[in-house]
Design a protein around this motif. Structure first.
Motif, PDB file in Angstrom:
ATOM      1  N   TYR A 117       1.860  -6.556  -5.436  1.00 42.43           N
ATOM      2  CA  TYR A 117       0.838  -7.577  -5.234  1.00 42.43           C
ATOM      3  C   TYR A 117       1.440  -8.888  -4.751  1.00 42.43           C
ATOM      4  O   TYR A 117       0.784  -9.654  -4.028  1.00 42.43           O
ATOM      5  CB  TYR A 117       0.038  -7.773  -6.518  1.00 42.43           C
ATOM      6  CG  TYR A 117      -1.035  -6.725  -6.696  1.00 42.43           C
ATOM      7  CD1 TYR A 117      -2.240  -6.823  -6.016  1.00 42.43           C
ATOM      8  CD2 TYR A 117      -0.835  -5.613  -7.503  1.00 42.43           C
ATOM      9  CE1 TYR A 117      -3.223  -5.866  -6.148  1.00 42.43           C
ATOM     10  CE2 TYR A 117      -1.805  -4.639  -7.649  1.00 42.43           C
ATOM     11  CZ  TYR A 117      -3.003  -4.770  -6.972  1.00 42.43           C
ATOM     12  OH  TYR A 117      -3.966  -3.804  -7.095  1.00 42.43           O
ATOM     13  N   GLY A 166       4.529  -0.963  -8.286  1.00 42.68           N
ATOM     14  CA  GLY A 166       3.113  -0.817  -7.982  1.00 42.68           C
ATOM     15  C   GLY A 166       2.264  -1.977  -8.458  1.00 42.68           C
ATOM     16  O   GLY A 166       1.071  -2.039  -8.135  1.00 42.68           O
ATOM     17  N   PRO A 177       0.808  -1.227   0.000  1.00 41.15           N
ATOM     18  CA  PRO A 177       0.000   0.000   0.000  1.00 41.15           C
ATOM     19  C   PRO A 177       0.834   1.267   0.000  1.00 41.15           C
ATOM     20  O   PRO A 177       0.379   2.302  -0.499  1.00 41.15           O
ATOM     21  CB  PRO A 177      -0.844  -0.121   1.279  1.00 41.15           C
ATOM     22  CG  PRO A 177      -0.096  -1.073   2.138  1.00 41.15           C
ATOM     23  CD  PRO A 177       0.578  -2.028   1.218  1.00 41.15           C
ATOM     24  N   THR A 205       0.899   6.320  -6.677  1.00 43.52           N
ATOM     25  CA  THR A 205       0.218   6.252  -7.968  1.00 43.52           C
ATOM     26  C   THR A 205      -0.280   7.618  -8.422  1.00 43.52           C
ATOM     27  O   THR A 205      -0.185   7.967  -9.604  1.00 43.52           O
ATOM     28  CB  THR A 205      -0.958   5.267  -7.893  1.00 43.52           C
ATOM     29  OG1 THR A 205      -0.467   3.976  -7.522  1.00 43.52           O
ATOM     30  CG2 THR A 205      -1.670   5.153  -9.232  1.00 43.52           C
ATOM     31  N   TRP A 225       1.451   1.945  -3.539  1.00 41.53           N
ATOM     32  CA  TRP A 225       0.213   2.401  -4.186  1.00 41.53           C
ATOM     33  C   TRP A 225      -0.036   3.871  -3.897  1.00 41.53           C
ATOM     34  O   TRP A 225      -0.727   4.554  -4.660  1.00 41.53           O
ATOM     35  CB  TRP A 225      -0.968   1.552  -3.719  1.00 41.53           C
ATOM     36  CG  TRP A 225      -0.830   0.113  -4.115  1.00 41.53           C
ATOM     37  CD1 TRP A 225      -0.108  -0.380  -5.163  1.00 41.53           C
ATOM     38  CD2 TRP A 225      -1.399  -1.022  -3.453  1.00 41.53           C
ATOM     39  NE1 TRP A 225      -0.195  -1.754  -5.201  1.00 41.53           N
ATOM     40  CE2 TRP A 225      -0.980  -2.183  -4.168  1.00 41.53           C
ATOM     41  CE3 TRP A 225      -2.215  -1.192  -2.341  1.00 41.53           C
ATOM     42  CZ2 TRP A 225      -1.354  -3.470  -3.803  1.00 41.53           C
ATOM     43  CZ3 TRP A 225      -2.589  -2.477  -1.966  1.00 41.53           C
ATOM     44  CH2 TRP A 225      -2.159  -3.596  -2.695  1.00 41.53           C
ATOM     45  N   ARG A 235      -0.359  -1.216 -16.130  1.00 37.65           N
ATOM     46  CA  ARG A 235       0.021  -1.623 -14.777  1.00 37.65           C
ATOM     47  C   ARG A 235      -0.221  -3.106 -14.542  1.00 37.65           C
ATOM     48  O   ARG A 235       0.508  -3.739 -13.764  1.00 37.65           O
ATOM     49  CB  ARG A 235      -0.780  -0.789 -13.774  1.00 37.65           C
ATOM     50  CG  ARG A 235      -0.487  -1.089 -12.318  1.00 37.65           C
ATOM     51  CD  ARG A 235      -1.368  -0.233 -11.428  1.00 37.65           C
ATOM     52  NE  ARG A 235      -1.163  -0.509 -10.022  1.00 37.65           N
ATOM     53  CZ  ARG A 235      -1.847   0.077  -9.049  1.00 37.65           C
ATOM     54  NH1 ARG A 235      -2.774   0.978  -9.347  1.00 37.65           N
ATOM     55  NH2 ARG A 235      -1.615  -0.225  -7.781  1.00 37.65           N
ATOM     56  N   SER A 268      -1.720   4.033   1.994  1.00 37.85           N
ATOM     57  CA  SER A 268      -1.766   4.607   0.658  1.00 37.85           C
ATOM     58  C   SER A 268      -2.072   6.107   0.683  1.00 37.85           C
ATOM     59  O   SER A 268      -1.295   6.912   0.157  1.00 37.85           O
ATOM     60  CB  SER A 268      -2.783   3.853  -0.213  1.00 37.85           C
ATOM     61  OG  SER A 268      -2.811   4.371  -1.513  1.00 37.85           O
TER      62      SER A 268
END
Length: 337
Positions: free
Chosen positions: A238, A233, A30, A36, A33, A56, A260
């Motif tokens: 993930y 990202g 996070p 982003t 993220w 992405r 985030s």
């Protein structure tokens, strides 16, 4: 004396260090993220949010498949498809729609509500009732993010709000189902992430080509932005995220999404933005909520437990006791007699 009890503290320290490392690595997802927004606004071509989501997801998923060379088997074909749609395919378009219809602060606050949605879904899908400790901190975390990112100019759009809640619910359901299904035997977190990124990218491909198309100009900065979104990202984030979900309680991993908006705020501060007093308090509250969710609640029952049985040494020393004759006294008494 060289019993197992002497080795227990070492094992506990090792387990605690391992859990801290797991939390730290999971939090990187996070946190990445949170970059982003600045990458999208500063590096990517405007007006192509779906193409950004496609870049992405799909390249990262295909690269992950090439690295792991592991494909779903049996019922994991449809499980990977469901998770890919929830975590990537549905979440990305709803996220971008939210960003288009709502200010960034409102969108971030809706995303911060994920721990509460995860807690509700965990009751239904995992039969896991959240503790009052983590539920209370989840509410405080949402309030903290709200203090940071919401301002008097915040406007609400019904479609944007529904999209934001839908995206949050989609990823929340993905978190809970990932926890419930786990991973197949012999499948690592990178393979699981690659399956979902590929599924989500394939879902976004026709949607992107039919609505946005490819940007006419992609400069070096945009290439760097796409590489960052797809690597740190995407595949890396993930992979760490699904690894952490498998090892941490669902109530501990879900509040990490608060990082985030916090990271996005810190980046804004580094770029010259300033925070008011309520925003600073909200930032500290959001961080405290995320950290408190990783800790066990205080054991208040033991503090208020009735005093019975064996008492601590301090309490025993405080109680007056009738002194009895010592051994020397008994010997002397016997000699006198």
């Amino acid at each position: 004396m060289n019993s197992s009890t002497e080795r227990t503290p070492g094992r506990l320290r090792g387990a605690s260090a391992q859990q801290v490392a797991t939390v730290a690595l999971t939090a990187l997802a996070p946190a990445s993220w949170g970059t982003t927004y600045v990458v999208t606004t500063e590096l990517l071509p405007p007006g192509h949010p779906l193409f950004a989501g496609l870049m992405r997801a799909l390249p990262a998923g295909l690269i992950g498949l090439a690295i792991t060379r592991v494909f779903p088997r049996g019922d994991w074909w449809w499980k990977a498809a469901v998770l890919g749609v929830l975590n990537i395919g549905a979440f990305f378009p709803l996220l971008f729609l939210t960003a288009e219809r709502l200010p960034g602060g409102v969108a971030a606050t809706l995303g911060a509500a994920q721990p509460l949605l995860v807690a509700g879904l965990a009751v239904v899908l995992l039969r896991d009732r959240p503790t009052a400790w983590r539920l209370a901190w989840g509410v405080l975390g949402v309030l903290g993010v709200g203090l940071v990112v919401l301002g008097p100019q915040a406007r609400l759009d019904a479609v944007g709000v529904l999209a934001g809640l839908g995206g949050t619910a989609a990823m929340g359901a993905g978190v809970v189902l990932t926890k419930r299904w786990g991973r197949p035997e012999g499948v690592g977190p990178m393979a699981l992430a690659s399956w979902q990124l590929t599924v989500g990218g394939l879902l976004l491909l026709p949607l992107t080509l039919s609505t946005e198309g490819i940007p006419q100009r992609i400069d070096a900065g945009a290439v760097g932005g796409y590489l960052w979104l797809g690597s740190m990202g995407g595949l890396i984030a993930y992979t760490l995220w699904f690894r952490g979900i498998g090892r941490l309680p669902v109530g501990a991993s879900a509040p990490m999404v608060l990082l985030s908006p916090v990271v996005a705020t810190v980046i804004g501060i580094a770029r010259g933005e300033s925070l008011s007093v309520p925003q600073t308090l909200g930032l500290l509250l959001a961080l405290a909520a995320m950290l408190a969710a990783q800790l066990a609640p205080p054991n208040l029952s033991a503090r208020h437990a009735p005093r019975s049985g064996r008492r601590p040494g301090r309490e025993r020393a405080a109680e007056p006791q009738e002194p009895g004759p010592t051994e020397d006294q008994r010997i002397r008494e016997g000699q006198i007699r």
